[in-house]
Design an enzyme around this catalytic site. Structure first.
Site, short mmCIF file in Angstrom:
data_model
loop_
_atom_site.label_atom_id
_atom_site.label_comp_id
_atom_site.label_asym_id
_atom_site.label_seq_id
_atom_site.Cartn_x
_atom_site.Cartn_y
_atom_site.Cartn_z
N CYS A 103 0.60 -1.53 0.09
CA CYS A 103 0.36 0.21 0.08
C CYS A 103 0.90 1.53 -0.17
CB CYS A 103 -1.12 0.17 1.48
SG CYS A 103 -2.43 0.67 1.22
N HIS A 132 -3.59 -5.15 0.15
CA HIS A 132 -3.08 -4.89 1.88
C HIS A 132 -3.13 -6.75 1.32
CE1 HIS A 132 -1.96 -1.51 4.46
NE2 HIS A 132 -3.36 -1.37 3.31
N GLU A 147 -1.77 -8.77 3.32
CA GLU A 147 -1.74 -9.46 4.36
C GLU A 147 -3.33 -9.90 4.52
OE1 GLU A 147 -1.04 -6.40 3.84
OE2 GLU A 147 -1.36 -5.21 5.20
#
Ligand code: GLN
Length: 558
Positions: free
Chosen positions: A392, A518, A520
């Site tokens: 990001c 993102h 993750e």
């Protein structure tokens, strides 16, 4: 009909109630049940979007654009399913809905009250979030005895009366301290918590006893007698992280299953298992942790470091966990070190110190603090072929660095920091200006990207299009797409309309990849996020070992 497991906390917060709830869900999934998990947060904020990550931990983003409590992240990582935003219920949401309804005339003539209006709204939200699942785990935030918990526990008790005790099971997660001056594990706070729970009309069916050490027999007996619960429903849950432990939260489902919790829960809820709980895949990944032969040293350039290490760890929890998932897959031990981006800005700082890491991550962030330090770190990675993953803000600052130092665009910056930048390579796009209102809304939730064949990103995902979660306002300015690409930057993933840059990479490098998303947030223990997997593979390869073959196949599961 959905069966409910209510998880409440006693004694203190922060003892791993969320992970316990997620682990219980995982155990029940192993028996073949469909499971969802709901987090109740008794605070008045409508969501976690405006809370300081350094105080409250990371803001979790759901597929449907919710900014929620990070426990939803625990649920997703353990359960392997996407959890929507409605699964995070806060006091603020409940009151807002009831007050809005009152203003619009829904209750005309009535006196609108805590009971039944607020408590019914709570019940409706729990029922809606759990519908269609065999089992719903409902975690009540805070600790029993908090004033703010009372309406939620009241509502849950009402639900029990409506659906029958056989369909609801209560679990109290407590903590057994060992005061250093007496060096003895104390059960008294647990006894007090049981009493407080009973004041809400709730008798626990199980007590999960968190503590540094396992519960011994005399203490187990004491709690059993005091709480008047079935023998064997006092479950010992000693630390699994820290020195002398397996040092992984993912050991918890196996730890609880070692106590026979799965079968005990099924018996309590009157459920017959749909299949045997083998934990085959889970154990396979755990082996990757326990048998980790190599160490991978990752430097994470963040900005929350001056608040204290444990808080920092929490504010990047999903990135940390995604790295752990990837390391388990590669049978490598993660040595994660935090680098304060502000330190990188000091004159005394020598960028060569970054050479000690196998790879560098620049995670998401907001604002100007430490930005030039992050840009220096990215430059170092680009110039020295150090494996780099940008997330990001990490992508945006990679673009700024490349624009300045490779394309020679003087004064290139993001307008988040420099609104009058000569070369605004990162900007709020005109079409975003209408969508993004002042006061907090961003591009939030899952958005698709089309991947370019032959790129590292494409090979890691093993497919032509992917959906990842977003939480940001700014974008790569389309006016600079051409110049960036002319100088060698590859846009490996774009929004389907070709306007927004979603993934970038520098070809011919060990690993230089960044994403506007993102990833993750979609990494789970049993299916690590592809970019993290690729990054760790490259870090290990940089260490002299070959990258594990067949990464793309592993990723196809994602
Ligand atoms: N601050 C940047 C933006 O708002 C990046 C946000 C992030 O890293 N999540 O676009």
């Amino acid at each position: 009909m959905t069966k409910f497991i209510i998880v409440a906390g006693g004694v203190i917060s922060g003892v791993g109630k969320g992970v316990a709830a997620a682990s219980i869900g995982r155990i029940l999934e192993e028996y073949g049940f469909s499971v969802t998990a709901i987090k109740i947060d008794p605070y008045i904020n409508c969501d976690a979007g405006t809370m300081r990550p350094t105080e409250h931990g990371e803001v979790w983003v759901t597929d449907d654009g919710g900014e929620t409590d990070q426990d939803l992240g625990n649920y997703e990582r353990f359960l392997g399913v996407s959890i929507p935003k409605r699964n995070n219920i806060t006091t603020g949401q409940v009151y807002k809905k009831v007050i809005d309804d009152e203003r619009s005339g829904r209750y005309l003539g009535q006196t609108v009250q805590l009971i039944p209006h607020i408590t019914d709204e709570i019940r409706d939200r729990i029922v809606e979030a759990s519908s269609g699942f065999d089992i719903a785990i409902v975690e009540v935030g805070g600790t029993v005895g908090d004033y703010e918990n009372i309406p939620f526990l009241f509502s849950i008790k009402n639900m029990e009366n409506e659906i029958g005790k056989g369909n609801m099971c209560y679990m109290l997660v407590t903590y057994l301290p060992i005061p250093s001056h007496i060096d003895e594990m104390k059960t008294k706070p647990t006894q007090t918590s049981v009493k407080l729970l009973r004041e809400n009309g709730i008798q626990p069916d199980f007590i999960l006893c968190r503590g540094k050490n396992a519960l011994d027999e005399p203490r187990k007996k004491k709690i059993e007698q005091y709480a008047q619960i079935v023998a064997d429903h006092v479950i010992s849950m000693p630390d699994v992280t820290g020195p002398g432990t397996v040092n992984s939260l993912y050991a918890i489902p196996l730890q609880l299953q070692g106590e026979g919790l799965g079968e005990k829960l099924l018996a309590t809820l009157g459920l017959a298992k749909k299949r045997d709980a083998t934990f085959t895949e889970w154990r396979g990944m755990m082996d990757g942790i326990t048998a980790a032969a190599r160490e991978v040293r990752v430097g994470m350039v963040g900005k929350y470091l001056d608040i204290g290490d444990y808080r920092l760890a929490d504010s990047y929890i999903s990135v940390n966990e995604a790295l752990r998932h990837a390391c388990a897959e590669h049978k490598a031990r993660l040595r994660l070190e935090w680098i304060n981006s502000k330190d990188l800005e000091s004159d005394k700082f020598d960028a060569r110190s970054l050479d000690q890491y196998d790879g560098i991550i620049v995670p998401g962030g907001f604002g100007s603090s430490g930005v030039e330090g992050k840009i220096s770190a990215i430059r170092y990675c680009r110039e020295n072929d150090k494996p780099f993953l940008g997330l990001c803000y990490g992508l945006q600052l990679s673009i700024v660095e490349f624009a300045r130092n490779v394309c020679g665009l003087e004064g290139a910056h993001t307008t988040e920091i420099d609104p009058g930048a000569k070369n605004p390579v990162i900007d709020i796009l005109p079409e975003q200006k209408g969508v993004i209102k002042k006061g907090g809304t961003m591009r939030l939730g899952a958005y698709p990207a089309v991947l370019k064949g032959g790129t590292v990103v494409h090979s890691l995902y093993g497919r032509d299009s992917v959906t990842e979660r977003h939480r940001h306002r700014y974008e790569v300015n389309p006016e600079y797409h051409a110049v960036l690409q002319e100088h060698g930057m590859v846009f490996s993933g774009m929004s389907p309309d070709g306007r927004l840059v979603e993934f970038i990479e520098l070809p011919g490098r060990r690993f230089f990849v960044a994403t506007q998303a993102h990833p993750e947030f979609k990494s789970r223990f049993l299916s690590p996020a592809p970019l993290f997997d690729g990054f760790i593979g490259a870090c290990l390869a940089a260490d002299g070992a070959p990258a594990r073959p067949g990464e793309a196949q592993a990723m196809a599961r994602h």
